[in-house]
Design an enzyme around this catalytic site. Sequence first.
Site, PDB file in Angstrom:
ATOM      1  N   ASP A  75      -5.638  20.251 -44.334  1.00 19.46           N
ATOM      2  CA  ASP A  75      -6.960  19.982 -44.904  1.00 19.46           C
ATOM      3  C   ASP A  75      -7.396  18.609 -44.415  1.00 19.46           C
ATOM      4  O   ASP A  75      -6.890  17.575 -44.884  1.00 19.46           O
ATOM      5  CB  ASP A  75      -6.907  20.012 -46.435  1.00 19.46           C
ATOM      6  CG  ASP A  75      -8.267  19.726 -47.077  1.00 19.46           C
ATOM      7  OD1 ASP A  75      -9.229  19.431 -46.330  1.00 19.46           O
ATOM      8  OD2 ASP A  75      -8.359  19.766 -48.320  1.00 19.46           O
ATOM      9  N   HIS A 101     -11.348  17.391 -47.128  1.00 21.78           N
ATOM     10  CA  HIS A 101     -11.334  16.749 -48.445  1.00 21.78           C
ATOM     11  C   HIS A 101     -10.477  15.478 -48.408  1.00 21.78           C
ATOM     12  O   HIS A 101      -9.857  15.162 -47.393  1.00 21.78           O
ATOM     13  CB  HIS A 101     -10.813  17.734 -49.497  1.00 21.78           C
ATOM     14  CG  HIS A 101     -11.618  18.993 -49.550  1.00 21.78           C
ATOM     15  ND1 HIS A 101     -11.195  20.163 -48.946  1.00 21.78           N
ATOM     16  CD2 HIS A 101     -12.812  19.260 -50.116  1.00 21.78           C
ATOM     17  CE1 HIS A 101     -12.107  21.106 -49.133  1.00 21.78           C
ATOM     18  NE2 HIS A 101     -13.107  20.584 -49.839  1.00 21.78           N
ATOM     19  N   SER A 160     -17.506  21.598 -52.437  1.00 24.67           N
ATOM     20  CA  SER A 160     -16.220  21.045 -52.871  1.00 24.67           C
ATOM     21  C   SER A 160     -16.146  19.527 -52.716  1.00 24.67           C
ATOM     22  O   SER A 160     -15.301  18.881 -53.330  1.00 24.67           O
ATOM     23  CB  SER A 160     -15.077  21.702 -52.090  1.00 24.67           C
ATOM     24  OG  SER A 160     -15.291  21.585 -50.690  1.00 24.67           O
TER      25      SER A 160
END
Length: 441
Positions: free
Chosen positions: A409, A412, A157
Site C-alpha cells: 500500500d 495511504h 479512503s
Amino acid sequence: MKMGSINSFKDQLLSLAKKLLPYVIYSLLPIALLRLYFNPLAFLPSAETELPHSSLITVASYSSYSSPPPSAEKERTFETPCDYFSGKWIPDKIGPLYNGTTCGTIKEGQNCISHGRLDMGYLYWRWKPSECNLPRFEPETFIQLLQNKHLAFVGDSMARNQLESLLCMLATASTPNLIYRNGEDNKFRRWHFPSHNISVSVYWSPFLVEGIEKSNTGPNHNELYLDQIDEKWAKDLDRMDLIVLSTGHWFLHPAVYFEGGSVFGCHYCPGLNHTEIGFYDVLRKALRTTLNSIIERRGGKGSGLDVIVTTFSPAHFEGEWDKAGACPKTKPYRNGEKELEGMDAEMREIEIEQVEAAKKNAIAKRFGGLRLEALDVTKLALLRPDGHPGPYMHPFPFANGVQERVQNDCVHWCLPGPIDTWNEIFLEKIKKWKGQLMSEE
C-alpha cells in the site's frame, strides 16, 4: 519720558519676559497633561467630521465575504499568511503525539507499528514551511475551537485516513465515543466527545457526486452522475458546521459518465462504444457540482459553514501498483530531489482552481457565513515516500521470510505518520478563522 528712557524700559521688559517664559511653559505643561489624561478625545478632531459615513455601519452588517471594517482591514494588511505548500521535511527528535498501540480507531491496514514495521525513522520528521513555522498539534485547542460543533470528513479512503489521524491526536486529550456505524467496512461512522459536545463523522463518498461503484458481479466500471451531489452525505448538510472533502484517486478507475440523465463519455471502457474522456475534466465537474451544491443549500441560510478541500495526495509506487509495485524508501526526499509534476500537479491544480471559483460564486450571490479553503498538502505529501504502509498493510508480511510477491500500500499513510501534519495545518486554519472572526466583532 525721554526716548532713551523708553528704549531702556522696553529692554528691561523684554529681558524680564525672556526670564519668565520658561516658568510659564513649565506651569502650563502639567495642566495640559492633566486635561489630556481626563479627556483624551478633546485633542482629537471631531469623529463626525473626520470619519467617512460608510465606517459608521455596525460590525454585525458585515458577512464573512464582505469588506471588513476599516480598522480590521488596516490590521490585516500587516499579516503574512503562511504558505504551507512550500517547505521541506526536517529531522525531529520528539516524534508523534500518539502511537499505534494506544489509539483504537486506526484501520488495521494503516497500523504499521502493530503490523511489525521495525524501521521507525519515518516518525521523526517535521514539516518546515519556507517562511513560517508550523506549530505542533494542540489537541486541547482544537477541542475548544470545535465545541458544540459537527465536523464531517467526506470522500474516499484518504478522508478516512485523515479522520483517523485526527481522532488519535484528539484522544490524547479527550476520549471520543463511537455512537454510530453503518455500511460495509463501517464506511459511515460518528464519534462524540462528551467533554465538549463535539461530533466527528466520516461519510464514504469517493466521487462526492452520485456514483455507483463497480462490483464483482456487475460491470467492471464505475458510474458517475456528475450533475448530482451524493445524497448519502449531502442530506446531512444542515447538521454540519465544518466539512473536510477529499477525493481524487477513484477518478483514475474505469468509469462511465452521466450528465442530464444521458451518457456523455467514459474513461477506459473498451467495447461500450462511448466517447473516451480524460478524468481531469470529470474531476473538475464533480468538484464544481459539489461545491456549488453546498453553496446553494447552505449559503443563503445565514448559518455558518466552513468547507476545506484537502488536495491530492500522491502515491509512491515504484513499479505498477498491481504488479508487485512497492515503496521501499525509508527517508523523505530532499528539497529539490523530487518535483511536483504530471498527474499529481494537475489534480492539485484542479482542486485549487475549483475552490477559488466557488469562493467567487459565493461572493457573487452575497452568501455570508460560508468559508471555503484548500488544505494544500500535495507537495509535502509528495516528499514522503517513506510514510506509507507498504508491505505492512498486512501483519508481519516477512514472518516466513522474504516473499517473491508482497502486496504493498503506497497510497495511504501509516498512523502515526506524515498525515498527522495534514491536521496540524488544519488546526492552524481553524485558528486563523477564529482570529478573523474576533477581529470583526
